[in-house]
Design an enzyme around this catalytic site. Structure first.
Site, PDB file in Angstrom:
ATOM      1  N   ASP A 235       0.973  -1.325   0.418  1.00 35.40           N
ATOM      2  CA  ASP A 235       0.626   0.182  -0.011  1.00 35.40           C
ATOM      3  C   ASP A 235       0.660   1.187   0.008  1.00 35.40           C
ATOM      4  O   ASP A 235       2.075   1.370   0.845  1.00 35.40           O
ATOM      5  CB  ASP A 235      -0.676   0.078   1.138  1.00 35.40           C
ATOM      6  CG  ASP A 235      -2.036   1.291   1.471  1.00 35.40           C
ATOM      7  OD1 ASP A 235      -1.679   2.293   0.540  1.00 35.40           O
ATOM      8  OD2 ASP A 235      -3.142   0.771   2.002  1.00 35.40           O
TER       9      ASP A 235
ATOM     10  N   TYR B 207      -6.785   4.633 -17.131  1.00 35.09           N
ATOM     11  CA  TYR B 207      -5.787   4.997 -17.972  1.00 35.09           C
ATOM     12  C   TYR B 207      -5.575   3.818 -18.746  1.00 35.09           C
ATOM     13  O   TYR B 207      -5.738   4.407 -19.927  1.00 35.09           O
ATOM     14  CB  TYR B 207      -5.385   6.430 -17.602  1.00 35.09           C
ATOM     15  CG  TYR B 207      -5.385   7.230 -17.480  1.00 35.09           C
ATOM     16  CD1 TYR B 207      -6.657   7.852 -17.031  1.00 35.09           C
ATOM     17  CD2 TYR B 207      -4.797   7.873 -16.332  1.00 35.09           C
ATOM     18  CE1 TYR B 207      -7.233   8.869 -15.856  1.00 35.09           C
ATOM     19  CE2 TYR B 207      -5.106   9.109 -15.317  1.00 35.09           C
ATOM     20  CZ  TYR B 207      -6.293  10.097 -15.844  1.00 35.09           C
ATOM     21  OH  TYR B 207      -6.379  10.922 -15.376  1.00 35.09           O
TER      22      TYR B 207
ATOM     23  N   ASP C 105      -5.135   8.017  -6.123  1.00 41.94           N
ATOM     24  CA  ASP C 105      -5.498   9.196  -5.861  1.00 41.94           C
ATOM     25  C   ASP C 105      -6.532   9.458  -4.586  1.00 41.94           C
ATOM     26  O   ASP C 105      -5.992  10.293  -3.771  1.00 41.94           O
ATOM     27  CB  ASP C 105      -6.178   9.780  -7.688  1.00 41.94           C
ATOM     28  CG  ASP C 105      -5.817  11.587  -6.889  1.00 41.94           C
ATOM     29  OD1 ASP C 105      -5.368  12.118  -6.304  1.00 41.94           O
ATOM     30  OD2 ASP C 105      -6.322  12.202  -8.409  1.00 41.94           O
TER      31      ASP C 105
ATOM     32  N   GLY D  21      -4.459   1.832 -14.426  1.00 44.61           N
ATOM     33  CA  GLY D  21      -5.497   1.587 -13.493  1.00 44.61           C
ATOM     34  C   GLY D  21      -6.667   2.057 -14.773  1.00 44.61           C
ATOM     35  O   GLY D  21      -6.952   1.452 -15.550  1.00 44.61           O
TER      36      GLY D  21
END
Length: 170
Positions: free
Chosen positions: A9, A125, A33, A123
């Site tokens: 993470d 994109y 994000d 991801g």
């Protein structure tokens, strides 16, 4: 410079700076994000709002990078960069490479010597992980920087395996 890959993470990384795969609004979103904004707290959002109001009223352009506080994250700074959306008909690898180069440039300006990167653009994109890993690692290897440690922090096993294979070739 030492380049590694780890599964984990990114919001838990104890490094000088974590890179946020941001959207151009800088105001949070999904994936990395959203996780960074949630874990870092309101201080990151307020810093991003100031950037939007003063420096990037139209949003942060693809391939550029800018830093804010890391808020409640264990890192000192968040470096926000906007990756390109993948296209099967247009080569956007230069833009993806720019995200990594510019993030390192910002890290240097901050005096950061350790930086954690996510798999930018892989991801929503839709950048293929295999291509993204090659572009990312090569861009970092080719960048003249004072950063001593680059750690790719990958959330899922497949992405981790791909990045680990590319970083292990150093």
């Amino acid at each position: 410079m030492h380049i590694t890959a780890t599964r984990g993470d990114i919001t838990e990384q104890r490094v000088d700076a974590v890179v946020n795969a941001a959207n151009s609004t800088l105001l949070g979103g999904g994936g990395v994000d959203g996780a960074i904004h949630r874990a870092g707290g309101r201080e990151i959002l307020r810093a991003c709002e100031r950037l939007r109001a003063n420096d990037y009223p139209e949003g942060l352009p693809v391939g550029e990078a800018v830093a804010t506080t890391a808020g409640e994250l264990p890192a000192r700074w968040v470096i926000h960069t906007v990756g390109p959306t993948y296209s099967a008909t247009r080569d956007r690898s230069r833009l993806l490479a720019a995200c990594h180069r510019e993030s390192l440039r910002v890290a240097d300006s901050l005096g950061a010597t350790s930086v954690a990167f996510p798999a930018i653009s892989t991801g929503v994109y839709r950048y293929p992980v295999d291509e993204a890993a090659e572009v990312a690692v090569n861009a970092i290897r080719e960048t003249d920087t004072d950063v001593e440690l680059v750690r790719f922090v990958l959330f899922d096993e497949r992405t981790y395996r791909v990045f680990a294979a590319v970083t292990d070739r150093q």
